[in-house]
Design a protein around this motif. Structure first.
Motif, PDB file in Angstrom:
ATOM      1  N   PRO A  38     107.240  49.472  15.721  1.00  0.00           N
ATOM      2  CA  PRO A  38     106.735  48.374  14.880  1.00  0.00           C
ATOM      3  C   PRO A  38     106.668  47.041  15.632  1.00  0.00           C
ATOM      4  CG  PRO A  38     108.354  49.667  13.672  1.00  0.00           C
ATOM      5  CD  PRO A  38     108.364  50.163  15.087  1.00  0.00           C
ATOM      6  N   LEU A  39     107.615  46.811  16.537  1.00  0.00           N
ATOM      7  CA  LEU A  39     107.588  45.576  17.317  1.00  0.00           C
ATOM      8  C   LEU A  39     106.409  45.557  18.269  1.00  0.00           C
ATOM      9  CD1 LEU A  39     111.387  45.179  18.160  1.00  0.00           C
ATOM     10  CD2 LEU A  39     110.049  43.906  16.494  1.00  0.00           C
ATOM     11  N   ILE A  40     106.094  46.713  18.869  1.00  0.00           N
ATOM     12  CA  ILE A  40     104.957  46.803  19.783  1.00  0.00           C
ATOM     13  C   ILE A  40     103.660  46.549  19.016  1.00  0.00           C
ATOM     14  CG2 ILE A  40     103.644  48.406  21.241  1.00  0.00           C
ATOM     15  CD1 ILE A  40     106.404  49.701  21.940  1.00  0.00           C
ATOM     16  N   THR A  41     103.531  47.156  17.841  1.00  0.00           N
ATOM     17  CA  THR A  41     102.342  46.955  17.012  1.00  0.00           C
ATOM     18  C   THR A  41     102.204  45.496  16.607  1.00  0.00           C
ATOM     19  OG1 THR A  41     102.539  49.203  16.169  1.00  0.00           O
ATOM     20  CG2 THR A  41     101.191  47.689  14.886  1.00  0.00           C
ATOM     21  N   LYS A  42     103.312  44.875  16.234  1.00  0.00           N
ATOM     22  CA  LYS A  42     103.284  43.469  15.821  1.00  0.00           C
ATOM     23  C   LYS A  42     102.854  42.566  16.977  1.00  0.00           C
ATOM     24  CE  LYS A  42     106.045  40.076  13.365  1.00  0.00           C
ATOM     25  NZ  LYS A  42     107.313  39.775  12.721  1.00  0.00           N
ATOM     26  N   ALA A  43     103.362  42.836  18.162  1.00  0.00           N
ATOM     27  CA  ALA A  43     103.003  42.034  19.326  1.00  0.00           C
ATOM     28  C   ALA A  43     101.522  42.181  19.656  1.00  0.00           C
ATOM     29  CB  ALA A  43     103.859  42.439  20.523  1.00  0.00           C
ATOM     30  N   LYS A  44     101.006  43.403  19.565  1.00  0.00           N
ATOM     31  CA  LYS A  44      99.589  43.622  19.879  1.00  0.00           C
ATOM     32  C   LYS A  44      98.685  43.006  18.827  1.00  0.00           C
ATOM     33  CE  LYS A  44     100.074  47.270  23.025  1.00  0.00           C
ATOM     34  NZ  LYS A  44      99.414  47.507  24.240  1.00  0.00           N
ATOM     35  N   SER A  45      99.146  42.911  17.576  1.00  0.00           N
ATOM     36  CA  SER A  45      98.306  42.354  16.513  1.00  0.00           C
ATOM     37  C   SER A  45      98.113  40.843  16.660  1.00  0.00           C
ATOM     38  CB  SER A  45      98.893  42.670  15.139  1.00  0.00           C
ATOM     39  OG  SER A  45     100.047  41.898  14.896  1.00  0.00           O
ATOM     40  N   VAL A  46      98.919  40.195  17.480  1.00  0.00           N
ATOM     41  CA  VAL A  46      98.744  38.760  17.732  1.00  0.00           C
ATOM     42  C   VAL A  46      97.358  38.505  18.328  1.00  0.00           C
ATOM     43  CG1 VAL A  46      99.576  36.815  19.113  1.00  0.00           C
ATOM     44  CG2 VAL A  46     101.199  38.280  17.925  1.00  0.00           C
ATOM     45  N   GLU A  47      96.889  39.447  19.157  1.00  0.00           N
ATOM     46  CA  GLU A  47      95.545  39.326  19.737  1.00  0.00           C
ATOM     47  C   GLU A  47      94.493  39.215  18.637  1.00  0.00           C
ATOM     48  OE1 GLU A  47      92.120  42.236  21.240  1.00  0.00           O
ATOM     49  OE2 GLU A  47      94.115  42.780  21.939  1.00  0.00           O
ATOM     50  N   ALA A  48      94.558  40.117  17.651  1.00  0.00           N
ATOM     51  CA  ALA A  48      93.577  40.122  16.567  1.00  0.00           C
ATOM     52  C   ALA A  48      93.623  38.812  15.786  1.00  0.00           C
ATOM     53  CB  ALA A  48      93.823  41.302  15.635  1.00  0.00           C
ATOM     54  N   GLN A  49      94.819  38.345  15.468  1.00  0.00           N
ATOM     55  CA  GLN A  49      94.949  37.117  14.696  1.00  0.00           C
ATOM     56  C   GLN A  49      94.385  35.924  15.458  1.00  0.00           C
ATOM     57  OE1 GLN A  49      98.934  36.750  12.815  1.00  0.00           O
ATOM     58  NE2 GLN A  49      99.253  38.807  13.603  1.00  0.00           N
ATOM     59  N   THR A  50      94.663  35.851  16.750  1.00  0.00           N
ATOM     60  CA  THR A  50      94.186  34.735  17.571  1.00  0.00           C
ATOM     61  C   THR A  50      92.664  34.735  17.667  1.00  0.00           C
ATOM     62  OG1 THR A  50      96.227  34.824  18.858  1.00  0.00           O
ATOM     63  CG2 THR A  50      94.389  33.643  19.836  1.00  0.00           C
ATOM     64  N   GLN A  51      92.074  35.899  17.924  1.00  0.00           N
ATOM     65  CA  GLN A  51      90.617  35.980  18.040  1.00  0.00           C
ATOM     66  C   GLN A  51      89.933  35.697  16.700  1.00  0.00           C
ATOM     67  OE1 GLN A  51      88.732  36.180  20.695  1.00  0.00           O
ATOM     68  NE2 GLN A  51      90.425  36.421  22.114  1.00  0.00           N
ATOM     69  N   LEU A  52      90.519  36.184  15.614  1.00  0.00           N
ATOM     70  CA  LEU A  52      89.930  35.920  14.299  1.00  0.00           C
ATOM     71  C   LEU A  52      89.995  34.441  13.942  1.00  0.00           C
ATOM     72  CD1 LEU A  52      91.106  39.000  12.191  1.00  0.00           C
ATOM     73  CD2 LEU A  52      88.781  38.478  12.971  1.00  0.00           C
ATOM     74  N   LYS A  53      91.065  33.760  14.331  1.00  0.00           N
ATOM     75  CA  LYS A  53      91.153  32.317  14.082  1.00  0.00           C
ATOM     76  C   LYS A  53      90.103  31.565  14.900  1.00  0.00           C
ATOM     77  CE  LYS A  53      95.946  32.119  12.612  1.00  0.00           C
ATOM     78  NZ  LYS A  53      97.315  31.707  12.938  1.00  0.00           N
ATOM     79  N   ALA A  54      89.873  32.020  16.143  1.00  0.00           N
ATOM     80  CA  ALA A  54      88.824  31.406  16.964  1.00  0.00           C
ATOM     81  C   ALA A  54      87.455  31.641  16.327  1.00  0.00           C
ATOM     82  CB  ALA A  54      88.866  31.973  18.376  1.00  0.00           C
ATOM     83  N   LEU A  55      87.251  32.822  15.795  1.00  0.00           N
ATOM     84  CA  LEU A  55      85.995  33.146  15.115  1.00  0.00           C
ATOM     85  C   LEU A  55      85.825  32.292  13.853  1.00  0.00           C
ATOM     86  CD1 LEU A  55      83.520  34.958  15.150  1.00  0.00           C
ATOM     87  CD2 LEU A  55      84.853  36.708  14.010  1.00  0.00           C
ATOM     88  N   TYR A  56      86.912  32.096  13.128  1.00  0.00           N
ATOM     89  CA  TYR A  56      86.886  31.227  11.945  1.00  0.00           C
ATOM     90  C   TYR A  56      86.488  29.798  12.334  1.00  0.00           C
ATOM     91  CZ  TYR A  56      88.782  27.967   8.522  1.00  0.00           C
ATOM     92  OH  TYR A  56      88.946  26.918   7.659  1.00  0.00           O
ATOM     93  N   ASN A  57      87.090  29.281  13.408  1.00  0.00           N
ATOM     94  CA  ASN A  57      86.761  27.923  13.863  1.00  0.00           C
ATOM     95  C   ASN A  57      85.291  27.814  14.254  1.00  0.00           C
ATOM     96  OD1 ASN A  57      89.374  27.005  13.448  1.00  0.00           O
ATOM     97  ND2 ASN A  57      90.012  27.453  15.547  1.00  0.00           N
ATOM     98  N   ALA A  58      84.773  28.845  14.928  1.00  0.00           N
ATOM     99  CA  ALA A  58      83.359  28.839  15.314  1.00  0.00           C
ATOM    100  C   ALA A  58      82.465  28.893  14.079  1.00  0.00           C
ATOM    101  CB  ALA A  58      83.072  30.016  16.245  1.00  0.00           C
ATOM    102  N   GLN A  59      82.830  29.689  13.106  1.00  0.00           N
ATOM    103  CA  GLN A  59      82.057  29.788  11.861  1.00  0.00           C
ATOM    104  C   GLN A  59      82.072  28.454  11.113  1.00  0.00           C
ATOM    105  OE1 GLN A  59      79.938  31.873  10.735  1.00  0.00           O
ATOM    106  NE2 GLN A  59      80.645  33.981  10.745  1.00  0.00           N
ATOM    107  N   THR A  60      83.239  27.806  11.066  1.00  0.00           N
ATOM    108  CA  THR A  60      83.351  26.522  10.369  1.00  0.00           C
ATOM    109  C   THR A  60      82.461  25.474  11.034  1.00  0.00           C
ATOM    110  OG1 THR A  60      85.613  27.067   9.725  1.00  0.00           O
ATOM    111  CG2 THR A  60      84.978  24.759   9.586  1.00  0.00           C
ATOM    112  N   THR A  61      82.478  25.420  12.351  1.00  0.00           N
ATOM    113  CA  THR A  61      81.625  24.484  13.086  1.00  0.00           C
ATOM    114  C   THR A  61      80.155  24.782  12.813  1.00  0.00           C
ATOM    115  OG1 THR A  61      83.288  24.304  14.824  1.00  0.00           O
ATOM    116  CG2 THR A  61      81.056  23.606  15.380  1.00  0.00           C
ATOM    117  N   TYR A  62      79.797  26.058  12.835  1.00  0.00           N
ATOM    118  CA  TYR A  62      78.415  26.462  12.579  1.00  0.00           C
ATOM    119  C   TYR A  62      77.988  26.050  11.168  1.00  0.00           C
ATOM    120  CZ  TYR A  62      74.244  29.408  12.393  1.00  0.00           C
ATOM    121  OH  TYR A  62      72.958  29.860  12.278  1.00  0.00           O
TER     122      TYR A  62
END
Length: 137
Positions: A38-62
């Motif tokens: 579970p710790l390994i899965t949680k650590a790897k999911s940080v990637e998804a959260q970070t990229q999705l937040k970047a995508l959200y910021n790009a969408q908001t700017t657009y």
């Protein structure tokens, strides 16, 4: 007479002792690994959260510029990272599922089964900007 002085025995471990130690370490790893997944899965999911937040910021700017959201990564100047299947480092593939004038939804889906249970981790984000885990690995 001098030969006995030259052949001193050096203290060391024999083969059986080394094999027993390696077997004990192996058993401990087998016991500990399921608890660490579970710790390994949680650590790897940080990637998804970070990229999705970047995508959200790009969408908001657009949206500020064009009064709508988009489904096209190129219009957002957002390049999804290359996955491990394509000689990259990303463990998730990214897609924008829907986009209207006032809403959008994007998804990050794991391409690797982190804990080997057959379930692939999925995260989503919408116009509110909070990543949500929709499928837990």
């Amino acid at each position: 007479m001098h030969a006995s002085r030259l052949t001193r025995k050096i203290p060391a471990f024999n083969l059986q002792e080394m094999l027993i130690v390696l077997a004990i370490i192996g058993i401990l790893l087998l016991i500990a690994l399921p608890n660490l997944m579970p710790l390994i899965t949680k650590a790897k999911s940080v990637e998804a959260q970070t990229q999705l937040k970047a995508l959200y910021n790009a969408q908001t700017t657009y949206r500020y510029m064009y009064s709508k959201f988009t489904t096209d990564f190129n219009e957002l100047d957002f390049e999804p990272p290359k996955t491990v299947n394509n000689n990259g480092t990303a463990n998730y593939k990214y897609e924008i599922i829907e986009a209207t004038n006032s809403t959008f939804k994007a998804r990050a889906e794991a391409i690797t089964d982190f804990n080997g249970n057959g379930v692939f981790n999925v995260w989503e984000i919408d116009e509110n900007g909070v990543p949500k885990q929709t499928v837990k690995d």
